[in-house]
Enzyme design. Structure first.
Site, PDB file in Angstrom:
ATOM      1  N   GLU A  13      18.650 -41.257 -29.252  1.00 20.20           N
ATOM      2  CA  GLU A  13      19.036 -41.077 -27.848  1.00 20.20           C
ATOM      3  C   GLU A  13      20.542 -40.948 -27.660  1.00 20.20           C
ATOM      4  OE1 GLU A  13      16.670 -42.998 -28.935  1.00 20.20           O
ATOM      5  OE2 GLU A  13      14.926 -42.824 -27.623  1.00 20.20           O
ATOM      6  N   ALA A  63      10.555 -38.340 -26.576  1.00 17.06           N
ATOM      7  CA  ALA A  63      10.138 -38.109 -25.196  1.00 17.06           C
ATOM      8  C   ALA A  63       9.910 -36.610 -24.992  1.00 17.06           C
ATOM      9  CB  ALA A  63      11.229 -38.592 -24.244  1.00 17.06           C
ATOM     10  N   GLU A 103       9.765 -46.240 -30.252  1.00 14.35           N
ATOM     11  CA  GLU A 103       9.565 -47.315 -29.263  1.00 14.35           C
ATOM     12  C   GLU A 103       8.080 -47.599 -29.072  1.00 14.35           C
ATOM     13  OE1 GLU A 103      12.226 -45.421 -26.263  1.00 14.35           O
ATOM     14  OE2 GLU A 103      13.077 -47.439 -26.111  1.00 14.35           O
ATOM     15  N   GLY A 144      11.335 -42.295 -28.219  1.00 14.29           N
ATOM     16  CA  GLY A 144      10.163 -42.897 -27.589  1.00 14.29           C
ATOM     17  C   GLY A 144       9.017 -43.069 -28.578  1.00 14.29           C
TER      18      GLY A 144
END
Ligand code: NAD
Length: 689
Positions: free
Chosen positions: A128, A66, A108, A105
């Site tokens: 994370e 992210a 993901e 992310g």
């Protein structure tokens, strides 16, 4: 190529669209990337000329996570969920082509493509948890569906990465390709079309969840297995709960659990502290008046003086990265013992499977012993780790001055002595500094880089970089007794001693600190280090509890007795003998023993540390408050979910810290509680460190 946004390009060749993300340095999922992916995919879906889409990144890596700078700010459209939904539900196949690292992310995003391929160097992970969080974009629901529950538990609770081979083995990628990743991805897309392969949405998979349904006890087994490492942390447990939801609930309900737990973690103090710490660690590498482009001195060969506890561990750090090391000792016996311990350490690492038998030989082969300081004449960096005695250290540095080549860096591993004084024993104080490793030096991550008043900037720059090469976390500190870490530690240890005189017992003090999240308390630490550090039998006169314990042969863990009694497995238990000694000292000091609350123990141990930190900042011994936190997390095991002592003070509120200090100043008369001027000033301004 056509630009979708300034971070994403689209090109189409023979029916295969290639969406290229280019957002240096790590292709983070910034707003422009999300928008580029979403609009790019939508464009491909409405374009009849496009049959399949390849998602690939420019630069050195796939999406590595992210955009952490967007954390805490207002949401920027489109959100990641929305973007990923567009991908996963696309009616045309999307292929992720992965190189570098697909993290957080980034992974993901890849999990919402229908196929994934990678090159041999690719790495995958959901880190994370290390920021006190969980993957909040479906990763907790999709990863176990593709790699299985066991593997997902390990990856998500540790944040550890896996390589391409493991990714292939666990089904995370369909192929590992060689040569041009882009060409291979386009060819793979063509194959998918030609073979008419069905679109694979990970959310629809179920077979890898079944083993966990058949063995519901596996989650508690896993919790027990990680209990020690995860102690005090919320995020590992929340990650586990999400995976349980993936196993036990339909996909969309699992997503709702993920969202709820993510939101709770994001708003909580632990992730705030851990995100703060993430930036603090990076910041600590910077010294404001030593610019990034300061030239560095070459370091190809290292000398270490003293093969004791520290010298051995220090040498291993350099051998581990392939640098030759010469260790100098005063006797063959000490040298043989030191080299023997190094070998034993490597062999036990090999026995755990972390290095190979060949590695043991290579590394031991890089470390040679000598009884002559002259053998350090060609070393680029020489680290002294002899006894903690200023006169001996000055003598060693005086001799080194005559032996070391011009430009060699001369470092001392002293824990508390005056580095300027040591430097004055040479005619080249600019080449001298402190490199304060922590014990065990081959394991502990912290390195205090002690800047003397004459230390040259290129010497500092070289040592800060060298620290990273040997995988340490460096923090630059100034000269004062104990530098930053130990100077703050002294405050806590002194309060511990005072508390046992007033009414607490060692195990009560230690329990409060361990419950707070520290790895050990005041007395456990003393017993581990040895009570006789800095104690001498000749001068001991039963003046302190420590004197009496040492006189009685209670020197700590190494003698199976210190503040605690130890069994043969080194398990501690409170010692009735020591309690009697403590009671006698209280009486001698004329103190009426009283019940001491856990709250008082915690405040009296921790607040003087914060106060000392403020003094250290005022004096310019630390560059920034966050460096003090880095030192305490990496050097002393302060729980990272509490950020460090200075962050902890901020989280309490500095006005409250000042008020509590003043209250204890009043009650005890101890000047350690006199609030530091900087602390008072910040508290009055409503500020923070
Ligand atoms: P140690 O007693 O285990 O080892 C010191 C070694 O130095 C001994 O083997 C001794 O024979 C050797 N030695 C003494 N004089 C020498 C000389 N003139 N030339 C060559 N070798 C000589 O001590 P240690 O615990 O390794 O500590 C070494 C230094 O590191 C001290 O300054 C100490 O304060 C510092 N330090 C120790 C720790 C720790 O936890 N032990 C942590 C950080 C820093």
């Amino acid at each position: 190529m056509a630009a979708i946004t300034d971070m994403v390009d689209l090109s189409i060749e023979n029916g295969i669209a290639v969406l290229t993300i280019d957002n240096p340095p790590v292709n983070a999922l910034s707003q422009g990337v999300r928008q580029g992916i979403k609009e790019g995919i939508e464009q491909c879906l409405s374009d009849d000329a496009v049959e399949a889409v390849v998602l690939i990144c420019a630069g050195r890596t796939f999406i590595a996570g992210a955009d952490i700078t967007e954390f805490g700010g207002p949401p920027k459209e489109p959100g990641l969920h929305e973007t990923l939904d567009t991908m996963e539900n696309a009616a045309k196949p999307i292929i992720a082509a992965i190189h570098g690292t697909a993290l957080g992310g980034g992974l993901e995003t890849a999990l919402c493509c229908h196929f994934r391929i990678c090159d041999g160097g690719a790495r995958f992970g959901l880190p994370e948890v290390n920021l006190g969080l969980l993957p909040g974009a479906g990763g907790t629901q999709r990863l176990p569906r593709i790699v299985g529950v066991d593997q997902a538990l390990v990856m998500m609770t540790s944040g550890a990465q896996i390589g391409s081979a493991e990714a292939l083995q666990h089904g995370l990628v369909a192929e590992i390709v060689e040569g041009s990743l882009r060409e291979a991805a386009v060819a793979f897309a063509r194959k998918v079309m030609d073979e008419g392969r069905p679109l694979l949405r990970i959310r629809d998979l179920d077979d890898k969840l079944q083993p966990a349904r058949d063995n519901p006890g596996m989650f508690d087994d896993f919790r027990r297995a990680i209990a020690r490492k995860a102690r005090g942390f919320l995020a590992p447990e929340y990650n586990i709960r999400c995976i349980e939801a993936a196993v036990n609930l339909p996909f969309d309900e699992g997503m709702a659990v993920e969202r709820e737990l993510f939101t709770e973690l994001m708003a909580g103090p632990q992730s705030t502290a851990q995100q703060y710490f993430f930036f603090s660690e990076r910041e600590a590498a910077k010294i404001p008046d030593v610019p990034r482009d300061t030239p560095e001195r070459p370091v190809g060969k290292v000398g270490v003086i003293g093969a004791g506890t520290m010298g051995g561990g220090i040498s291993m750090n350099f051998a581990n990265i392939g640098l030759p090391v010469t260790i100098v000792e005063t006797s063959q016996e000490a040298l043989d013992r030191g080299l023997g311990i190094i070998r034993k350490n490597y062999e036990s690492t090999a026995a755990k499977g972390r290095i190979t038998a060949d590695d043991v030989e290579t590394r031991c082969g890089l470390i040679s012993g000598s009884l002559a300081l002259d053998d350090l004449a060609d070393c680029d960096l020489i680290i002294e780790a002899v006894f903690e005695n200023l006169e001996i250290k000055k003598e060693v540095f005086g001799k080194l001055d005559a032996i070391a080549r011009p430009g060699a860096i001369l470092a001392s591993n002293t824990s508390a002595l005056d580095v300027n004084e040591i430097a004055s024993a040479t005619a080249r104080p600019g080449d001298v500094l402190g490199l304060h490793f922590f014990s065990p030096a081959n394991v502990m991550k912290l390195l205090e880089v002690v800047r003397g008043e004459a230390t040259e900037k290129d010497v500092l720059k070289t040592c800060m970089s060298m620290a990273k090469r040997i995988r340490k976390v460096p923090a630059c500190v100034g000269v004062c007794p104990g530098f930053v870490g130990n100077r703050i530690l002294f405050q806590r240890q002194a309060q511990g001693q005072q508390l046992i005189l007033e009414g607490a017992m060692p195990h009560q003090v230690d329990k409060v600190l361990v419950d707070f999240g520290l790895p050990m308390g005041v007395f456990q630490m003393s017993d581990l280090a040895g009570l006789d550090i800095g104690w001498s039998a000749e001068t001991s006169n039963s003046e302190t509890i420590r004197d009496v314990l040492c006189e009685q042969g209670r020197r700590g863990q190494k003698t199976a007795a210190g503040y605690y009694d130890y069994d043969e497995k080194r398990n501690p238990s409170p010692s009735p003998e020591v309690e009697q000694i403590i009671l006698a000292f209280s009486e001698k000091a004329g103190l009426q023993r009283r019940e001491v609350s856990d709250e008082e123990i915690l405040e009296r141990c921790l607040y003087p540390m914060i106060n000392e930190g403020a003094k250290i900042l005022e004096e310019g011994i630390a560059i920034r408050a966050s460096d003090i936190d880095v030192i305490w997390v990496y050097g002393y095991g302060w729980p990272v979910y509490r950020g460090g002592p200075m962050h902890y003070a901020n989280s309490i509120g500095l006005d409250k810290v000042v008020a509590t200090l003043s209250r204890y100043r009043e009650a005890t008369g101890d000047s350690a509680f006199e609030p530091a001027p900087l602390l008072v000033k910040l508290a009055e301004e409503g500020g923070s460190f």
